[in-house]
Design an enzyme around this catalytic site. Structure first.
Site, mmCIF file in Angstrom:
data_model
loop_
_atom_site.group_PDB
_atom_site.id
_atom_site.type_symbol
_atom_site.label_atom_id
_atom_site.label_comp_id
_atom_site.label_asym_id
_atom_site.label_seq_id
_atom_site.Cartn_x
_atom_site.Cartn_y
_atom_site.Cartn_z
ATOM 1 N N HIS A 2 0.795 -1.232 0.000
ATOM 2 C CA HIS A 2 0.000 0.000 0.000
ATOM 3 C C HIS A 2 0.820 1.271 0.000
ATOM 4 C CE1 HIS A 2 -3.987 -1.818 0.878
ATOM 5 N NE2 HIS A 2 -3.252 -2.731 1.483
ATOM 6 N N LYS B 241 -7.691 14.520 4.196
ATOM 7 C CA LYS B 241 -6.858 13.310 4.217
ATOM 8 C C LYS B 241 -5.771 13.530 5.253
ATOM 9 C CE LYS B 241 -5.973 14.111 -0.235
ATOM 10 N NZ LYS B 241 -6.142 12.875 -0.967
ATOM 11 N N ARG B 242 -4.993 12.481 5.601
ATOM 12 C CA ARG B 242 -3.880 12.677 6.523
ATOM 13 C C ARG B 242 -2.995 13.815 6.007
ATOM 14 N NH1 ARG B 242 -3.270 8.955 10.992
ATOM 15 N NH2 ARG B 242 -1.182 9.801 11.263
ATOM 16 N N LYS C 236 1.362 14.508 0.084
ATOM 17 C CA LYS C 236 -0.004 14.800 -0.367
ATOM 18 C C LYS C 236 -0.166 16.276 -0.736
ATOM 19 C CE LYS C 236 -1.929 11.105 2.567
ATOM 20 N NZ LYS C 236 -2.640 10.158 1.677
ATOM 21 N N THR D 289 -8.364 6.783 -1.962
ATOM 22 C CA THR D 289 -9.735 6.292 -2.024
ATOM 23 C C THR D 289 -10.707 7.443 -1.757
ATOM 24 O OG1 THR D 289 -9.430 5.547 0.253
ATOM 25 C CG2 THR D 289 -9.323 3.874 -1.455
ATOM 26 N N LYS E 24 -14.529 8.603 -3.364
ATOM 27 C CA LYS E 24 -15.726 8.984 -2.586
ATOM 28 C C LYS E 24 -16.266 10.330 -3.056
ATOM 29 C CE LYS E 24 -13.600 6.666 1.224
ATOM 30 N NZ LYS E 24 -12.608 6.836 2.287
HETATM 31 C C1 26W Z 1 4.993 1.003 9.342
HETATM 32 C C2 26W Z 1 4.129 2.186 9.384
HETATM 33 C C3 26W Z 1 3.112 2.222 8.307
HETATM 34 C C4 26W Z 1 1.781 2.161 8.647
HETATM 35 C C5 26W Z 1 0.822 2.194 7.650
HETATM 36 C C6 26W Z 1 3.481 2.317 6.990
HETATM 37 C C7 26W Z 1 2.540 2.350 6.011
HETATM 38 C C8 26W Z 1 1.201 2.287 6.329
HETATM 39 C C9 26W Z 1 0.140 2.265 5.251
HETATM 40 C C10 26W Z 1 0.583 1.344 4.156
HETATM 41 C C11 26W Z 1 -0.199 3.612 4.738
HETATM 42 C C12 26W Z 1 -1.513 3.647 3.978
HETATM 43 O O1 26W Z 1 -2.564 3.757 4.575
HETATM 44 N N1 26W Z 1 -1.456 3.607 2.635
HETATM 45 C C13 26W Z 1 -2.601 3.988 1.826
HETATM 46 O O2 26W Z 1 -3.343 2.849 1.448
HETATM 47 C C14 26W Z 1 -4.512 3.204 0.745
HETATM 48 C C15 26W Z 1 -5.320 1.954 0.505
HETATM 49 O O3 26W Z 1 -4.688 1.126 -0.407
HETATM 50 C C16 26W Z 1 -4.174 3.933 -0.537
HETATM 51 O O4 26W Z 1 -5.358 4.348 -1.162
HETATM 52 C C17 26W Z 1 -3.297 5.147 -0.237
HETATM 53 O O5 26W Z 1 -2.870 5.741 -1.439
HETATM 54 C C18 26W Z 1 -2.103 4.736 0.594
HETATM 55 O O6 26W Z 1 -1.364 5.872 1.005
#
Ligand code: 26W
Length: 820
Positions: A364, A555-556, A561, A663, A667
């Site tokens: 992701h 968004k975050r 971003k 996503t 929406k």
């Molecule tokens: C290790 C810390 C950590 C925690 C969470 C690293 C990375 C993450 C996630 C992978 C971040 C995340 O939420 N990614 C998002 O995933 C969505 C669903 O697929 C995508 O639509 C977003 O573009 C992506 O940033």
């Protein structure tokens, strides 16, 4: 296993529901009906709903068992569920009825719904995607359930003080969680720490023994997940950590009873709190333990269920699929190997075949700093046997690589599960790739970059594993529930089919030229804008005219971003107005929402900047009726449900090649917003669906960004020197026009954006962003043209339902079938 044929008995009519609500007031809440408050009635309704969900959950389980269905287990460290009551009533198709019943009882169901706390057991995109997937799986009658952690504290709540973010604890179950079902009888034991003793079997084979481990109990809590129409009810099983009754006997024998108990109780920390960071790997022991806890609980639960139906582990992957939601549950590969080899005594190669046929991995994120690495010494301390297994997997894997590419040491170094630069670390992404039969990205572009940028060696080695599954969102929560005004118009125009087949929305195109339909569509939008405007007015005391463009970035907060690009443009418009006497042709409200990771300084400064700019603009009479800026605090699912339906312009402006999919973009667009966006993530596919005329595209393409940064040819100062607009904005920042009381507050960002090879290339895209915004102003002024574009956006978003996404996973990766 006894065959059963469970019948659902509870009815969904007015009489039965009213009766059950009354009964729960008396028998569950121990009150007289006349003394029940609105809140009591809400709780009683939730319990009456739970009765119905539980019955259907049992019926669903029966149905799956009867056909010995293959099941998919979604392993995810996060689920961003959002409020459950309204969503469940909506999917059971009894929302209107319950509103009526409440009215008859003298209560307001809307108020009850609004008082529900969001279960925020996730950070952002990844967790919300998991929640949308669960909704679609149940709606499609697919045997697929979620596994996760029952955090006591969810993602922090955000409050704003003097423009700065403050974090507050989120004790989300304060008022209880009436829909969940505790299952202490199905608790599992999770071993941790200890050491490995080598021994041998009578025949002389190596027999490792994991000894002296400490243990934690995992107690499952099931949250029912009802599909639309109410037939299938799957579950989300969340494990809470409980101390076991076994003391540390060493401490105990020294007579320190209290300390021995204390040690035990500390083990309950494991499920205390969700880590609030989404883009950096933290290396904290507690997080590693959380990741293992999820995996260990999940696999114990799955193998128990498997053994109840089947004893032959050779067939495991014919009945079980496990999807790893990013690398956080990647230890699944190792734990399953440990179980098969050590506990079931299956020989290694066979066990490896079973493991790889079972597991699949979704990536992701493209940000290199988010790729998980765990130090070898930490894994050795927490999971000594697992470290041995990781080394064994690695050595067998590298032998295969070596036989294909003899003497290519560089390749071996890159593909190794162990990173040897500095202190040794385990590369969780490599582990997930090697241990899975499928590796997917979440949009077309992202999946290409997974192959070429993240894992080129693995792609060359096993190209058939790599595939794309473009994300989606569930139209039940994000249209039907969040946007009743639009949903009513759609159902009125097309019938109810769109709710479960979003491609039906295509038929709206026949109505685009119907001026009455256009008026009704825009009337729904206006209703939603007025609602959001009232909310902003009552919470922030900012007055937003409903006829202005609602331009939203929610968004975050993260540099990639590019909320900064948006703010720079807002400042530019303001300076044009007050310094250059150029009025924008449309009134616009720039709305922002999003949380910053507590340790991410730049992101927190961006929040401060937005507030500082808002303060100046909103209080300048020259901008009255033309520009407004607002930051909506505590962005979460329930707030998104208010924001999304009211949006005209959706900001999706990440640097090309950084946002895996997005996503929120989907929406907003399904609810009739137009997108101003870069050629990034799923934006590209949305653009393909709606066409160039219905998408405000701007900015560099991914290859251009990559090339410039690789060659070191991005010199923002040159852009600055040639752009009077950017100079004017930066000068205003440096002259403290937005920070009169705090000189130099925003100097850091001017410096950063002007640094050679600034990673997110903000200035490179400024001009084309500002031009795209001008096109928006022009089009919005033509009401009929805008309405047609907005309708077309909704009409062409069919692809972005998670129903489509789930069917693709089910067919290509999981090989599971609907059980109707
Ligand atoms: C290790 C810390 C950590 C925690 C969470 C690293 C990375 C993450 C996630 C992978 C971040 C995340 O939420 N990614 C998002 O995933 C969505 C669903 O697929 C995508 O639509 C977003 O573009 C992506 O940033």
């Amino acid at each position: 296993m006894k065959r059963s044929n469970f019948k659902v008995r509870k009815k969904n009519d007015r009489v039965s529901l009213t009766e059950d609500i009354r009964n729960h007031v008396i028998y569950s809440l121990s009150k007289e009906v006349k003394d029940a408050s609105e809140w009591d009635a809400g709780k009683a309704l939730a319990l009456a709903l739970r009765d119905r969900l539980v019955e259907r959950m049992i019926e669903t389980r029966d149905r799956y068992r009867r056909v010995k269905a293959k099941r998919m287990y979604y392993f995810s460290i996060e689920y961003l569920l959002g409020r459950c009551l309204g969503n469940n009533l909506c999917n059971m198709e009894i929302l209107d009825l319950c509103e009526d019943i409440f009215k008859d009882l003298g209560y307001d169901l809307d108020e009850v719904r609004a008082s529900e706390r969001d279960p925020a057991l996730g950070n952002g995109g990844l967790g919300r995607l998991a929640a949308c997937f669960l909704d679609s799986l149940a709606t499609l009658d697919l045997p697929g359930c979620g596994y996760g952690i029952h955090y006591e504290y969810g993602l922090f709540r955000q409050s704003i003080h003097n423009g700065y973010q403050k974090e507050l604890a989120d004790y989300w179950m304060k008022e209880g969680m009436p829909l969940q079902v505790a299952r202490p009888d199905q608790s599992v034991i999770v071993p941790l720490y200890g050491r490995v003793e080598s021994a041998a079997t009578p025949s002389g084979d190596y027999l490792p023994m994991w000894v002296d481990w400490d243990d934690i109990i995992g107690v499952p809590y099931d949250i029912p997940v009802v599909g639309y129409g109410g037939k299938t009810v799957n579950y989300l099983r969340l494990f809470a950590a409980r101390a076991s009754e076994n003391f540390d006997m060493d401490i105990f024998n020294h007579g320190d009873y209290i300390r021995a108990v204390q040690r035990k109780i500390e083990s309950e920390m494991v499920s205390k709190v969700l880590y609030p960071t989404e883009s950096v790997s933290f290396g904290k022991e507690l997080r590693l333990v959380q990741e293992y806890f999820l995996v260990a609980c999940g696999l114990r639960d799955i193998t128990r269920r498997f053994l109840a139906q089947n004893k032959n582990f050779e067939e495991f992957a014919d009945y079980v699929a496990i999807q790893l939601n990013d690398t956080h549950p990647a230890l699944t590969v190792v734990e399953l190997m440990r179980y098969l080899v050590d506990e079931r005594r299956i020989e290694w190669d066979k066990a490896w075949e079973i493991t790889r046929a079972t597991c699949a991995y979704t990536n992701h994120t493209l940000l290199p700093e988010a790729l998980e690495l765990w130090s070898v010494s930490l894994i050795e301390k927490v999971l000594p046997r697992h470290l041995q297994i990781i080394y064994e997997i690695n050595s067998r894997f590298l032998k295969k690589v070596e036989s294909k590419y003899p003497a290519d040491n560089e390749k071996l170094r890159r593909m190794s599960l162990i990173c040897e630069d500095g202190t040794k670390k385990v590369r969780m992404a490599n582990l997930a790739v090697v241990g899975s039969h499928s590796v997917n990205g979440v949009s077309e572009l992202h999946s290409e970059l997974v192959k070429t940028r993240l894992f080129p060696d693995f792609y060359e080695f096993a190209p058939q594993k790599f595939n794309n599954k473009t994300n989606g969102v569930t139209p039940r929560r994000w249209m039907l529930k969040a946007n009743p005004a639009l949903a009513a118009l759609l159902t009125d125009t097309l019938g109810k089919g769109w709710i479960t087949d979003l491609n039906e929305l295509h038929k709206l195109e026949e109505h685009i030229n119907d001026s009455e339909f256009r008026a009704r569509f825009m009337e729904a939008k206006r209703t939603n804008k007025i609602k959001l405007g009232n909310f902003i007015n009552s919470t922030l005391d900012i007055n937003i005219p409903p006829d202005s463009i609602f331009d939203i970035q929610a968004k975050r907060i993260h540099e990639y971003k590019r909320q900064l690009l948006n703010v720079l443009h807002v400042i530019h418009l303001y300076l044009e107005l007050v310094d250059n006497d150029v009025e924008p042709s449309c009134s616009r409200a720039f709305l922002f929402a999003g949380k910053a990771a507590p340790g991410y300084w730049e992101a927190k400064q961006i929040i401060k900047l937005i507030h500082s700019v808002a303060k100046v603009i909103n209080n300048d009479p020259r901008a009255e009726g033309l520009l407004k800026v607002a930051f909506l605090p505590d962005y979460r699912v329930s707030l998104a449900e208010k924001i999304v339906p009211a949006c005209d312009v959706s900001e999706q402006i990440s640097t090309a090649g950084t946002e895996a999919s997005g996503t929120g973009n989907m929406k907003f667009a399904m609810n009739g917003a137009l997108t101003v966006g870069t050629y990034d993530g799923a934006n590209i596919e949305m653009l393909e669906e709606v066409g160039q005329d219905n998408f405000y595209l701007f900015g560099l393409k991914q290859e251009e960004v990559e090339k410039a940064l690789r060659e070191g040819s991005y010199h923002p100062r040159e852009i600055y020197n040639h752009s009077p607009e950017i100079r004017q904005v930066f000068t205003a920042l440096l002259e403290n026009r937005f920070s009169p009381d705090e000189p130099d507050l925003f100097r850091w960002l001017v410096d950063k954006l002007l640094t050679d090879n600034e990673q997110y290339m903000h200035l490179a895209d400024f001009k084309s962003y500002s031009e795209a915004q001008k096109r928006i102003d022009r089009d919005y002024a033509e009401k009929e043209i805008w309405a047609a574009k907005a309708i077309l956006n909704t009409a062409r978003m069919g692809k972005f339902s998670t129903d489509r996404t789930m069917l693709e996973y089910a067919e290509d990766i999981w090989k599971i079938k609907a059980v109707k």
